[in-house]
Write a protein that holds these residues in place. Structure first.
Motif, PDB file in Angstrom:
ATOM      1  N   ASP A   5      27.345  61.977 -18.888  1.00 49.76           N
ATOM      2  CA  ASP A   5      26.036  62.293 -19.461  1.00 49.76           C
ATOM      3  C   ASP A   5      24.906  61.821 -18.550  1.00 49.76           C
ATOM      4  O   ASP A   5      23.914  62.525 -18.351  1.00 49.76           O
ATOM      5  CB  ASP A   5      25.878  61.655 -20.839  1.00 49.76           C
ATOM      6  N   GLU A   6      25.065  60.621 -18.008  1.00 46.17           N
ATOM      7  CA  GLU A   6      24.042  60.083 -17.100  1.00 46.17           C
ATOM      8  C   GLU A   6      23.911  60.947 -15.844  1.00 46.17           C
ATOM      9  O   GLU A   6      22.804  61.216 -15.373  1.00 46.17           O
ATOM     10  CB  GLU A   6      24.373  58.641 -16.705  1.00 46.17           C
ATOM     11  N   LEU A   7      25.037  61.368 -15.309  1.00 45.12           N
ATOM     12  CA  LEU A   7      24.999  62.220 -14.116  1.00 45.12           C
ATOM     13  C   LEU A   7      24.374  63.579 -14.423  1.00 45.12           C
ATOM     14  O   LEU A   7      23.642  64.128 -13.591  1.00 45.12           O
ATOM     15  CB  LEU A   7      26.402  62.396 -13.536  1.00 45.12           C
ATOM     16  N   SER A   8      24.639  64.113 -15.596  1.00 39.47           N
ATOM     17  CA  SER A   8      24.029  65.392 -15.988  1.00 39.47           C
ATOM     18  C   SER A   8      22.523  65.253 -16.128  1.00 39.47           C
ATOM     19  O   SER A   8      21.763  66.122 -15.676  1.00 39.47           O
ATOM     20  CB  SER A   8      24.636  65.887 -17.302  1.00 39.47           C
ATOM     21  N   CYS A  13      17.026  66.118 -13.711  1.00 42.58           N
ATOM     22  CA  CYS A  13      15.800  65.552 -13.133  1.00 42.58           C
ATOM     23  C   CYS A  13      15.672  65.924 -11.660  1.00 42.58           C
ATOM     24  O   CYS A  13      14.576  66.248 -11.182  1.00 42.58           O
ATOM     25  CB  CYS A  13      15.791  64.035 -13.290  1.00 42.58           C
ATOM     26  N   LEU A  14      16.773  65.908 -10.951  1.00 40.97           N
ATOM     27  CA  LEU A  14      16.767  66.263  -9.536  1.00 40.97           C
ATOM     28  C   LEU A  14      16.415  67.739  -9.353  1.00 40.97           C
ATOM     29  O   LEU A  14      15.650  68.091  -8.452  1.00 40.97           O
ATOM     30  CB  LEU A  14      18.122  65.949  -8.907  1.00 40.97           C
ATOM     31  N   ASP A  15      16.948  68.597 -10.219  1.00 34.15           N
ATOM     32  CA  ASP A  15      16.597  70.015 -10.159  1.00 34.15           C
ATOM     33  C   ASP A  15      15.103  70.216 -10.385  1.00 34.15           C
ATOM     34  O   ASP A  15      14.465  71.017  -9.691  1.00 34.15           O
ATOM     35  CB  ASP A  15      17.397  70.813 -11.199  1.00 34.15           C
ATOM     36  N   ASP A  16      14.524  69.476 -11.338  1.00 38.79           N
ATOM     37  CA  ASP A  16      13.073  69.539 -11.574  1.00 38.79           C
ATOM     38  C   ASP A  16      12.310  69.081 -10.339  1.00 38.79           C
ATOM     39  O   ASP A  16      11.303  69.690  -9.955  1.00 38.79           O
ATOM     40  CB  ASP A  16      12.681  68.674 -12.772  1.00 38.79           C
ATOM     41  N   ALA A  40      13.018  66.693   3.045  1.00 40.25           N
ATOM     42  CA  ALA A  40      14.226  66.070   3.598  1.00 40.25           C
ATOM     43  C   ALA A  40      14.748  64.981   2.661  1.00 40.25           C
ATOM     44  O   ALA A  40      15.960  64.871   2.431  1.00 40.25           O
ATOM     45  CB  ALA A  40      13.936  65.494   4.985  1.00 40.25           C
ATOM     46  N   ASP A  41      13.835  64.190   2.094  1.00 39.64           N
ATOM     47  CA  ASP A  41      14.248  63.144   1.155  1.00 39.64           C
ATOM     48  C   ASP A  41      14.868  63.744  -0.104  1.00 39.64           C
ATOM     49  O   ASP A  41      15.884  63.244  -0.603  1.00 39.64           O
ATOM     50  CB  ASP A  41      13.058  62.260   0.782  1.00 39.64           C
ATOM     51  N   ALA A  42      14.284  64.803  -0.616  1.00 41.47           N
ATOM     52  CA  ALA A  42      14.825  65.453  -1.810  1.00 41.47           C
ATOM     53  C   ALA A  42      16.200  66.056  -1.524  1.00 41.47           C
ATOM     54  O   ALA A  42      17.115  65.954  -2.352  1.00 41.47           O
ATOM     55  CB  ALA A  42      13.857  66.526  -2.305  1.00 41.47           C
ATOM     56  N   ASP A  43      16.357  66.672  -0.362  1.00 43.44           N
ATOM     57  CA  ASP A  43      17.666  67.229   0.012  1.00 43.44           C
ATOM     58  C   ASP A  43      18.708  66.128   0.174  1.00 43.44           C
ATOM     59  O   ASP A  43      19.861  66.275  -0.227  1.00 43.44           O
ATOM     60  CB  ASP A  43      17.555  68.052   1.299  1.00 43.44           C
ATOM     61  N   HIS A  44      18.291  65.017   0.767  1.00 42.69           N
ATOM     62  CA  HIS A  44      19.199  63.882   0.943  1.00 42.69           C
ATOM     63  C   HIS A  44      19.612  63.326  -0.416  1.00 42.69           C
ATOM     64  O   HIS A  44      20.781  62.979  -0.638  1.00 42.69           O
ATOM     65  CB  HIS A  44      18.537  62.802   1.794  1.00 42.69           C
ATOM     66  N   LEU A  45      18.667  63.248  -1.339  1.00 48.94           N
ATOM     67  CA  LEU A  45      18.963  62.773  -2.684  1.00 48.94           C
ATOM     68  C   LEU A  45      19.944  63.710  -3.382  1.00 48.94           C
ATOM     69  O   LEU A  45      20.869  63.262  -4.062  1.00 48.94           O
ATOM     70  CB  LEU A  45      17.663  62.655  -3.482  1.00 48.94           C
ATOM     71  N   ARG A  46      19.785  65.014  -3.185  1.00 46.49           N
ATOM     72  CA  ARG A  46      20.709  65.978  -3.778  1.00 46.49           C
ATOM     73  C   ARG A  46      22.127  65.751  -3.243  1.00 46.49           C
ATOM     74  O   ARG A  46      23.094  65.756  -4.003  1.00 46.49           O
ATOM     75  CB  ARG A  46      20.255  67.406  -3.480  1.00 46.49           C
ATOM     76  N   GLU A  47      22.256  65.530  -1.943  1.00 47.97           N
ATOM     77  CA  GLU A  47      23.568  65.267  -1.346  1.00 47.97           C
ATOM     78  C   GLU A  47      24.159  63.950  -1.873  1.00 47.97           C
ATOM     79  O   GLU A  47      25.358  63.864  -2.151  1.00 47.97           O
ATOM     80  CB  GLU A  47      23.451  65.208   0.176  1.00 47.97           C
ATOM     81  N   VAL A  49      23.593  62.526  -4.788  1.00 53.56           N
ATOM     82  CA  VAL A  49      24.023  62.710  -6.175  1.00 53.56           C
ATOM     83  C   VAL A  49      25.336  63.477  -6.223  1.00 53.56           C
ATOM     84  O   VAL A  49      26.219  63.167  -7.025  1.00 53.56           O
ATOM     85  CB  VAL A  49      22.920  63.409  -6.996  1.00 53.56           C
ATOM     86  N   ALA A  50      25.511  64.457  -5.342  1.00 53.93           N
ATOM     87  CA  ALA A  50      26.778  65.191  -5.284  1.00 53.93           C
ATOM     88  C   ALA A  50      27.925  64.252  -4.912  1.00 53.93           C
ATOM     89  O   ALA A  50      29.011  64.323  -5.508  1.00 53.93           O
ATOM     90  CB  ALA A  50      26.669  66.348  -4.283  1.00 53.93           C
TER      91      ALA A  50
END
Length: 98
Positions: A5-8, A13-16, A40-47, A49-50
């Protein structure tokens, strides 16, 4: 709340965040150093989280942490014959006391 649930919630939030960064890029232009750094920071954060999601769903992550390496120490006294060839540490040898 469970890890799933936390990861979802984190993913939503990351998608927003990524949508907001995209809108900002359109409004102020994507050529500036500041917006490129934010992208670049947002893309790095996406990686990141994955990777976190993969680690959290791995079979070893689901097991109780640290339970496999517990060692039981008995309450019974040690066999004194184990220590016949040693001196009492810090007290000197028994046979040399005056």
């Amino acid at each position: 709340m469970s890890v799933h649930d936390e990861l979802s919630t984190l993913q939503r939030c990351l998608d927003d965040l990524l949508r907001s960064v995209g809108r900002l890029e359109q409004r102020i232009g994507g050529g500036g150093i500041d917006i490129r750094r934010v992208r670049a920071d947002a893309d790095h954060l996406r990686e990141s989280v994955a990777l976190l999601r993969e680690a959290a769903t791995a079979p070893t992550a689901l097991a109780a942490p640290g339970r496999g390496d517990l060692v039981t120490i008995p309450d019974t006294p040690y066999d004194s014959s184990l220590w016949t060839d040693s001196d009492d540490e810090g007290l000197g040898a028994h046979r040399n006391r005056h």
